[in-house]
Design a protein around this motif. Structure first.
Motif, PDB file in Angstrom:
ATOM      1  N   VAL A  32      -1.880  -5.161  15.153  1.00  8.44           N
ATOM      2  CA  VAL A  32      -1.701  -4.387  13.929  1.00  8.44           C
ATOM      3  C   VAL A  32      -0.798  -3.191  14.224  1.00  8.44           C
TER       4      VAL A  32
ATOM      5  N   THR B 189       3.217  -0.714  10.049  1.00 11.13           N
ATOM      6  CA  THR B 189       3.774  -1.334   8.847  1.00 11.13           C
ATOM      7  C   THR B 189       3.739  -2.861   8.859  1.00 11.13           C
TER       8      THR B 189
ATOM      9  N   VAL C  14       1.614  -6.653  10.604  1.00 10.52           N
ATOM     10  CA  VAL C  14       0.587  -7.282  11.435  1.00 10.52           C
ATOM     11  C   VAL C  14       1.132  -8.631  11.894  1.00 10.52           C
TER      12      VAL C  14
ATOM     13  N   ILE D  21       2.104  -4.735   6.232  1.00  9.11           N
ATOM     14  CA  ILE D  21       0.902  -4.020   5.789  1.00  9.11           C
ATOM     15  C   ILE D  21       1.206  -2.521   5.855  1.00  9.11           C
ATOM     16  N   ASP D  22       0.312  -1.736   5.298  1.00  9.73           N
ATOM     17  CA  ASP D  22       0.437  -0.283   5.403  1.00  9.73           C
ATOM     18  C   ASP D  22      -0.871   0.231   5.982  1.00  9.73           C
ATOM     19  N   ILE D  23      -0.831   0.627   7.251  1.00 10.47           N
ATOM     20  CA  ILE D  23      -2.054   1.024   7.944  1.00 10.47           C
ATOM     21  C   ILE D  23      -2.744   2.184   7.253  1.00 10.47           C
TER      22      ILE D  23
ATOM     23  N   THR E 241      -3.405   2.598   4.210  1.00  7.60           N
ATOM     24  CA  THR E 241      -4.247   2.246   3.062  1.00  7.60           C
ATOM     25  C   THR E 241      -5.723   2.183   3.437  1.00  7.60           C
TER      26      THR E 241
ATOM     27  N   VAL F 165      -6.800  -3.335   4.875  1.00  6.23           N
ATOM     28  CA  VAL F 165      -6.010  -3.899   5.980  1.00  6.23           C
ATOM     29  C   VAL F 165      -6.774  -5.030   6.660  1.00  6.23           C
TER      30      VAL F 165
ATOM     31  N   VAL G  71      -6.044  -9.067   7.009  1.00  8.32           N
ATOM     32  CA  VAL G  71      -5.975  -9.691   8.334  1.00  8.32           C
ATOM     33  C   VAL G  71      -6.931 -10.877   8.413  1.00  8.32           C
TER      34      VAL G  71
ATOM     35  N   MET H  92      -3.624   6.841  11.008  1.00  9.16           N
ATOM     36  CA  MET H  92      -4.534   5.878  10.395  1.00  9.16           C
ATOM     37  C   MET H  92      -5.619   6.590   9.594  1.00  9.16           C
TER      38      MET H  92
ATOM     39  N   TRP I 212      -9.654   5.609   9.185  1.00 10.29           N
ATOM     40  CA  TRP I 212     -10.071   4.688  10.240  1.00 10.29           C
ATOM     41  C   TRP I 212     -10.975   5.347  11.280  1.00 10.29           C
TER      42      TRP I 212
END
Length: 417
Positions: free
Chosen positions: A106, A109, A111, A130-132, A134, A139, A143, A185, A188
């Motif tokens: 990951v 931007t 994956v 993707i946009d980490i 978000t 995400v 995935v 991130m 997260w």
């Protein structure tokens, strides 16, 4: 019940599952199937008699262990040996296609997800944007959907899946798989990634910093004999994966190798997103180089823009890339004196600019490091390129599930099924 994501802190087998490490793991007098398996992990076929001679176990014990391993699918028949009289003895070898692993890299931007067998061979892969930022739920949901697609497309059932390896673009507490204050991130920090993934896939889930798994992947495939290696990722962020004495070094809290936030000489009062001034990442990352070019009137908004300009021969972009390499070299010179690696591998998005970045790194490292520390040092571009993360995530899981305890668990699960 979902399996524990933790990995015992023991020395792993050699990156290619070599016979020396396998023999040491199997040791004379060992009785478990997991230890006997280590002697077959190198792919060479052996007979029951050969395994009995190596381990010192009774042939009946070896036969029982072979039967258990064969019934689980981890090993299979591999022809017959030359007979010394009578019926030729059967030979057995590791069957890497018996199970599969999902390897997930990951980025900020993107994956990249790979489906691998137990030898690390990538069977299929999928790349998505993707946009980490978000957050973990959207995400990881995306995935996991892609992971299910890969399994289905390959015709593999979830019961064949023995583990999922995930690399994230920020510090990770490896023992729990939880991100630890990752700067790019939001949302997260402290999120239980393994537990969330295990709601969908009931298997081992191992999580690490993306640069660490890149170091594992690059070393396993291209530098298996390098006991001391640094992998440097230069992209949206900058970090290092450290292999010292043959082992990946994560540090006390998982932040070992975070060179992106080391101050560089020309950093001055440039503000970094970490809150400090003059960090390497604020000077030499893709966004930083693009911002510097834009400020001088060159149209560049991202690291990709910088790369494209350099490929077209734009002199300002080429000079900026070389200066970014010098800035990275300033930090690496200290790392070389401290860690004395034999190989430094430069990877990440900006490394695809080739010799422009590399020239700057080499210029400063060889100038600033001690002659003894650079006498045998090689500074090279990543050969795995953007596949390093997937290769490393797969290797992380392989070393976990094919360790003696992991094999014992696989055998026991098959017997209980």
């Amino acid at each position: 019940m979902a399996k524990s994501p933790a990995i015992p802190r023991t020395a792993p087998t050699a990156p290619n599952g070599g016979p020396n490490s396998a023999a040491n793991a199997a040791g004379v007098g060992s009785a478990r199937a997991g230890e006997v398996f280590q002697l077959l992990r190198d792919g060479h076929a052996r007979t029951r008699a050969e395994l009995a001679a190596i381990t010192g176990l009774a042939r009946s014990t070896v036969a029982a262990r072979i039967d258990a391993l064969a019934s689980s699918g981890l090993i299979g028949p591999a022809g017959e040996a030359v007979s010394s009289g009578g019926r030729p003895p059967s030979r057995f070898a590791f069957q890497p296609t018996a199970r599969v692993i999902l390897a997930v890299d990951v980025g900020a931007t993107h994956v990249l997800i790979g489906l691998t067998d137990l030898s690390g061979k990538v069977l299929s892969e999928l790349r998505e944007s993707i946009d980490i930022s978000t957050g973990p739920v959207p995400v990881l949901d995306a995935v996991l959907d892609h992971c299910g697609q890969l399994l289905a497309q390959a015709g593999r059932h979830e019961r064949e899946l023995v583990g999922i390896g995930i690399g994230l673009p920020g510090p990770v507490e490896h023992s729990t798989g939880k991100p630890a204050s990752p700067p790019i991130m939001p949302g997260w920090d402290g999120f239980d990634v393994p537990a969330y993934v295990q709601r969908r896939f009931d298997t081992d889930v191992l999580v690490d910093n993306d640069v660490n798994i890149m170091a594992l992947g690059e070393r396993a495939v291209y530098w298996p004999d390098a006991e001391n290696l640094l992998f440097i990722k230069v992209a949206t962020g900058i970090g290092a994966g450290i292999v010292s004495g043959g082992l990946l070094q994560r540090g006390a809290d998982g932040t070992a190798g975070d060179i992106g936030h080391v101050r560089v000489p020309r950093g001055g009062e440039v503000l970094c997103r970490c809150g400090n001034y003059g960090c390497l990442e604020a000077m030499a990352s893709g966004p930083a180089v693009a911002a510097a070019l834009a400020a001088s009137g060159v149209p560049a908004a991202t690291g990709e823009d910088v790369l494209e300009l350099a490929r077209r021969g734009n002199l300002a972009a080429i000079q900026a890339m070389r200066q970014a390499g010098r800035d990275v070299g300033d930090v690496l010179a200290a790392c070389v004196n401290l860690l004395n690696p034999s190989v430094i591998v430069i990877g990440g998005g900006l490394s695809s600019a080739g010799e422009y970045l590399m020239a700057g790194v080499r210029e400063v490292v060889y100038q600033r490091s001690l002659p003894l520390a650079t006498a045998r040092l090689r500074i090279v571009q990543s050969m795995a390129a953007d596949h390093a993360g997937v290769l490393g995530a797969g290797r992380m899981v392989i070393d976990h599930v094919l360790a003696p305890d992991g094999v014992e668990r696989l055998v026991a699960e098959h017997q209980q099924a």
